[in-house]
Design an enzyme around this catalytic site. Structure first.
Site, mmCIF file in Angstrom:
data_model
loop_
_atom_site.group_PDB
_atom_site.id
_atom_site.type_symbol
_atom_site.label_atom_id
_atom_site.label_comp_id
_atom_site.label_asym_id
_atom_site.label_seq_id
_atom_site.Cartn_x
_atom_site.Cartn_y
_atom_site.Cartn_z
ATOM 1 C CG ASN A 8 33.776 60.515 22.439
ATOM 2 O OD1 ASN A 8 34.982 61.082 23.278
ATOM 3 N ND2 ASN A 8 33.101 59.604 23.150
ATOM 4 C CD1 TRP A 9 39.132 62.282 18.442
ATOM 5 C CD2 TRP A 9 40.839 63.473 19.321
ATOM 6 N NE1 TRP A 9 39.510 62.774 17.656
ATOM 7 C CE2 TRP A 9 40.649 63.744 18.004
ATOM 8 C CE3 TRP A 9 41.727 64.190 20.021
ATOM 9 C CZ2 TRP A 9 41.300 64.659 16.995
ATOM 10 C CZ3 TRP A 9 42.503 65.163 19.432
ATOM 11 C CH2 TRP A 9 42.332 65.370 17.732
ATOM 12 C CE LYS A 10 34.139 56.189 22.739
ATOM 13 N NZ LYS A 10 33.657 55.023 22.373
ATOM 14 C CG HIS A 104 30.166 58.118 26.198
ATOM 15 N ND1 HIS A 104 30.416 56.818 26.263
ATOM 16 C CD2 HIS A 104 30.236 58.229 24.782
ATOM 17 C CE1 HIS A 104 30.733 56.230 25.123
ATOM 18 N NE2 HIS A 104 30.627 57.076 23.966
ATOM 19 C CD GLU A 106 33.309 54.439 26.126
ATOM 20 O OE1 GLU A 106 33.847 55.460 26.046
ATOM 21 O OE2 GLU A 106 32.781 53.483 24.957
ATOM 22 C CD GLU A 186 27.650 57.453 21.507
ATOM 23 O OE1 GLU A 186 28.416 57.307 20.443
ATOM 24 O OE2 GLU A 186 28.041 57.589 22.630
ATOM 25 N N GLY A 192 32.020 50.489 19.414
ATOM 26 C CA GLY A 192 33.213 49.748 19.320
ATOM 27 C C GLY A 192 33.213 48.324 18.847
ATOM 28 C CB SER A 230 29.954 50.424 14.906
ATOM 29 O OG SER A 230 30.582 49.609 16.196
ATOM 30 N N GLY A 251 33.680 57.326 17.366
ATOM 31 C CA GLY A 251 34.611 57.090 18.371
ATOM 32 C C GLY A 251 35.878 56.597 17.490
ATOM 33 N N GLY A 252 36.246 55.165 17.257
ATOM 34 C CA GLY A 252 37.293 55.000 16.627
ATOM 35 C C GLY A 252 37.733 55.594 15.521
HETATM 36 P P1 13P Z 1 32.774 53.847 18.242
HETATM 37 O O1 13P Z 1 32.497 54.838 16.942
HETATM 38 O O2 13P Z 1 34.392 53.706 18.216
HETATM 39 O O3 13P Z 1 31.859 52.821 17.871
HETATM 40 O O4 13P Z 1 32.225 54.730 19.420
HETATM 41 C C1 13P Z 1 31.149 55.163 19.350
HETATM 42 C C2 13P Z 1 31.054 56.287 20.629
HETATM 43 O O5 13P Z 1 31.130 55.652 21.826
HETATM 44 C C3 13P Z 1 31.018 57.747 20.311
HETATM 45 O O6 13P Z 1 30.896 58.419 21.539
#
Ligand code: 13P
Length: 268
Positions: A8-10, A104, A106, A186, A192, A230, A251-252
């Site tokens: 998930n590149w956000k 998600h 967010e 999640e 993050g 994470s 994510g990251g």
């Molecule tokens: P991180 O891997 O950066 O913690 O993000 C997880 C995420 O929100 C994937 O959708």
């Protein structure tokens, strides 16, 4: 057993040039043999870029084993309409996506996404034949007050509502959901932050999610449940060792080919 590792590149990377560089890195590393064909067939990789880069990414991934996904779709219409700023399920399909992430944390936090709007989004996705990765999870305060299961049950009500829709009869919902629904657990406090629940905690929560959905839809095979929050190249092996964890939503660590593919290797 099929596993999934989804990046998930956000709202990253900043430019089309950086998107193309990251993609080339991922595709070249795979082509160089990092994942052999047995690994590739066991672990399905998927990338979810931001909407503006979806067509670029999907087109580059054509004829590779990697799928592309949107990060969200409109709740208002599966097709077209006067909804400024929205992208419909049909539009993301046209841009090459086979799946979409939905709900998600967010989006729940910054866009007040609710079960009502998520139900509409699920209907839009399924009616355009794309899969949905539905994200659920508790906040730090809810985790601290041991409300995880309660929160998850409330968020999963959207699946129960979906099964009660008239649409359920039109689509062969059993077949559709088996093929096109993934749940991503999640915990908001793990996203993050570098903090992660223990593998035992995640496994127990995943088992609960599978059982809860089986309660709504006893005839369906157990739903695929991914862990997100994470996940990185160092901890992926420990999550992958649990039979209850069917993959990762990353994510990251999905923004670097090396760490993303190390996670994929762990789940292969
Ligand atoms: P991180 O891997 O950066 O913690 O993000 C997880 C995420 O929100 C994937 O959708």
């Amino acid at each position: 057993m099929q596993t999934w590792v989804i990046g998930n590149w956000k709202q990253n990377p900043a430019t089309k040039r950086e998107v193309e560089a990251l993609l080339e890195d991922i595709v070249a590393t795979i082509d160089s043999g990092l994942l052999d064909s047995d690994h590739k067939s066991r672990c399905q990789l998927m990338l979810a870029p931001s909407c503006i880069h979806l067509a670029t990414v999907s087109s580059r991934l054509q004829n590779t084993s990697i799928l592309s996904a949107a990060q969200d779709i409109s709740a208002h219409s599966a097709t077209v309409g006067a909804y400024t700023g929205d992208c419909s399920a049909q539009q993301v399909v046209d841009a090459g996506a086979a799946w979409t992430i939905l709900g998600h944390s967010e989006r729940r936090q910054y866009h007040q996404e609710s079960n009502d709007s998520l139900l509409q989004k699920l209907i839009c996705a399924l009616s355009q034949n794309i899969g949905a990765v539905l994200c659920i999870g508790e906040t730090q305060a809810q985790y601290d007050s041991e409300q995880t299961i309660e929160v998850i049950n409330e968020q999963l009500q959207v699946i129960k509502s979906l099964l009660e829709q008239p649409l359920s009869q039109q689509l062969d919902l059993k077949h559709t959901l088996t093929e096109r629904l993934i749940i991503a657990y999640e915990p908001v406090w793990a996203i993050g932050t570098g903090k992660v629940p223990t593998v035992a905690e995640v496994s127990a929560t995943h088992e609960h999610i599978k059982q809860e959905i089986a309660r709504f839809a006893p005839d369906l095979p157990l739903v695929t449940v991914l862990y997100g929050g994470s996940v990185n190249a160092n901890n992926a092996d420990s999550f992958a060792a649990s039979s209850m964890i069917d993959g990762a939503l990353v994510g990251g660590a999905s923004l670097k080919a090396e760490s993303f593919l190390a996670i994929a290797a762990a789940f292969s």
